[in-house]
Scaffold this active site. Structure first.
Site, PDB file in Angstrom:
ATOM      1  N   GLU A  40       1.008 -28.021 -99.789  1.00 13.73           N
ATOM      2  CA  GLU A  40      -0.263 -28.224-100.339  1.00 13.73           C
ATOM      3  C   GLU A  40      -1.131 -29.324 -99.273  1.00 13.73           C
ATOM      4  O   GLU A  40      -2.200 -29.814 -99.839  1.00 13.73           O
ATOM      5  CB  GLU A  40      -0.285 -28.803-101.705  1.00 13.73           C
ATOM      6  N   SER A  89      -0.182 -25.518-106.842  1.00 15.32           N
ATOM      7  CA  SER A  89      -1.141 -24.546-106.216  1.00 15.32           C
ATOM      8  C   SER A  89      -0.870 -23.256-106.248  1.00 15.32           C
ATOM      9  O   SER A  89      -1.286 -22.478-105.361  1.00 15.32           O
ATOM     10  CB  SER A  89      -1.510 -25.209-104.800  1.00 15.32           C
ATOM     11  N   TYR A 106      -8.731 -21.824-104.615  1.00 17.95           N
ATOM     12  CA  TYR A 106      -9.415 -22.598-103.582  1.00 17.95           C
ATOM     13  C   TYR A 106     -10.233 -21.890-102.440  1.00 17.95           C
ATOM     14  O   TYR A 106     -10.947 -22.625-101.842  1.00 17.95           O
ATOM     15  CB  TYR A 106      -8.245 -23.397-102.647  1.00 17.95           C
ATOM     16  N   ARG A 155      -3.763 -32.746-115.285  1.00 15.71           N
ATOM     17  CA  ARG A 155      -4.429 -31.553-115.797  1.00 15.71           C
ATOM     18  C   ARG A 155      -3.086 -30.789-116.341  1.00 15.71           C
ATOM     19  O   ARG A 155      -2.293 -30.291-115.570  1.00 15.71           O
ATOM     20  CB  ARG A 155      -5.072 -30.893-114.683  1.00 15.71           C
ATOM     21  N   ASP A 213      -1.867 -26.743-117.676  1.00 13.86           N
ATOM     22  CA  ASP A 213      -2.177 -25.307-117.635  1.00 13.86           C
ATOM     23  C   ASP A 213      -1.585 -24.700-118.716  1.00 13.86           C
ATOM     24  O   ASP A 213      -0.310 -24.734-118.923  1.00 13.86           O
ATOM     25  CB  ASP A 213      -1.744 -24.751-116.167  1.00 13.86           C
ATOM     26  N   GLU A 222       2.555 -26.077-117.419  1.00 18.88           N
ATOM     27  CA  GLU A 222       2.952 -27.081-116.581  1.00 18.88           C
ATOM     28  C   GLU A 222       1.834 -28.270-116.685  1.00 18.88           C
ATOM     29  O   GLU A 222       0.597 -28.014-116.979  1.00 18.88           O
ATOM     30  CB  GLU A 222       3.237 -26.869-115.067  1.00 18.88           C
ATOM     31  N   ASN A 239       0.048 -31.283-113.810  1.00 25.09           N
ATOM     32  CA  ASN A 239      -0.346 -31.552-112.499  1.00 25.09           C
ATOM     33  C   ASN A 239      -0.757 -33.128-112.759  1.00 25.09           C
ATOM     34  O   ASN A 239      -1.863 -33.419-113.436  1.00 25.09           O
ATOM     35  CB  ASN A 239      -1.299 -30.822-111.899  1.00 25.09           C
ATOM     36  N   GLY A 289      -6.153 -31.182-108.010  1.00 23.91           N
ATOM     37  CA  GLY A 289      -7.257 -31.271-107.052  1.00 23.91           C
ATOM     38  C   GLY A 289      -8.481 -31.492-107.186  1.00 23.91           C
ATOM     39  O   GLY A 289      -8.740 -31.693-108.243  1.00 23.91           O
TER      40      GLY A 289
END
Length: 321
Positions: A30, A158, A224, A263, A265, A278, A280, A284
């Site tokens: 990443e 990602s 992205y 964050r 998901d 998951e 993070n 990002g």
């Protein structure tokens, strides 16, 4: 700023943070995303009057840490080497306060398998799964879980190395591809329904975002690069379901020991059930990123968000002792 989130804005003088090293880049898959995130964070901090400078984490990193005067570090490294506890451990050994979660929470959240095991033990809903290490495992998983399935490297972010599969030959091929990124590969039940992402900031859950993409799933390109990804805030849930999602998110993050920011998901199936995928711990911070969107919905602009994350490093350092 909405009253519910009024306490998130940092009240500290930017000079009070001292000399701040923004850690970005690194060597993970990443890297490119981290470079963009790091530059955005660095510009925001400098624009706010913080004495900040950037370090692209490479072979000379330890030498840089020892030679530079650093009062605290803003970790915006994505993936292994930045989110997995190793950077956090190094900074703690050197006595440098840092943003985000501590060693254990970072390591746990980076490991999708062990994250699921913790959630299972506490009754937090997460899709059924299996671990793939051979073609025989693929056959067993196909029999036990059925199709469709989604294959994931256990320690990547990602959406790198991920694939949706609908047959045993596709599953075997996806396992082999994911194995090039990680020796441990996870396969999960496919959840059909809307996807949500929910940010936390200093122990508060920010407004959920509903994601929409014409891609098979919310993959690297959708995250992205693509301009056709849809983000909905408000997320479209009724107030009761939205509160349920936010409460579950707080519980899921607390279970892993997440602090500072992060964050989660989440998928929702046809019956309205939420399924956690998951968390993070260093999400990002690019122009396509989700935490800044959620922060804007709460009334914080990008600069205020970055300062709030940095201010949490003061709080977390005090709580770590």
């Amino acid at each position: 700023m909405t009253a519910a989130y009024a306490n998130l804005a940092s009240t500290l003088d930017p000079k009070a943070f001292g000399r701040v090293a923004v850690l970005f880049g690194g060597k993970s898959a990443e890297r490119e995303v981290s470079l963009k995130s790091g530059n955005a964070v660095l510009q925001a901090l400098q624009g706010a009057g913080v004495d900040a400078f950037g370090i692209d984490v490479g072979d000379d990193f330890l030498q840089r840490l020892l030679s530079e005067k650093i009062d605290r570090a803003f970790i915006i490294l994505h993936g292994r080497g930045g989110e997995d506890g190793s950077m956090q451990g190094l900074l703690e050994c050197l006595g440098i306060p840092y943003t985000g979660s501590g060693i254990l929470a970072s390591a746990l959240a980076m490991d999708k398998l062990r994250t699921k095991q913790v959630w299972h033990s506490l009754g937090i809903p997460t899709p059924r799964h299996a671990v793939l290490a051979s073609e025989a495992d693929c056959i067993s998983a196909a029999t036990e879980l059925g199709f469709p399935l989604i294959v994931k490297p256990a320690h990547e972010g990602s959406s790198i190395g991920m694939a949706k599969v609908n047959s045993l030959p596709e599953l075997t091929a996806a396992w082999k591809d994911a194995s090039s990124y990680d020796s441990q590969v996870l396969v999960e039940q496919w959840i059909t329904g809307p996807e949500f992402t929910i940010a936390i900031l200093r122990d508060q859950v920010l407004p959920p975002i509903a994601l929409g993409t014409p891609h098979t799933f919310y993959d690297y390109d959708a995250k992205y690069i693509a301009n056709d990804t849809q983000y909905r805030i408000p997320c479209g849930l009724d107030s009761t379901k939205e509160q349920e999602l936010m409460d579950l998110t707080a519980k899921a993050c607390e279970a892993l020991g997440i602090t500072g920011w992060g964050r989660a998901d989440v998928m929702q199936d046809a019956d309205g059930q939420f399924w956690f995928l998951e968390v993070n711990t260093a999400p990002g911070m690019t122009d396509h990123s989700l935490v800044p969107m959620a922060a804007r919905a709460a009334g914080l602009d990008f600069q205020q968000l970055v300062l709030s994350i940095l201010a949490a490093s003061v709080d977390s350092q005090e709580s770590r002792g």
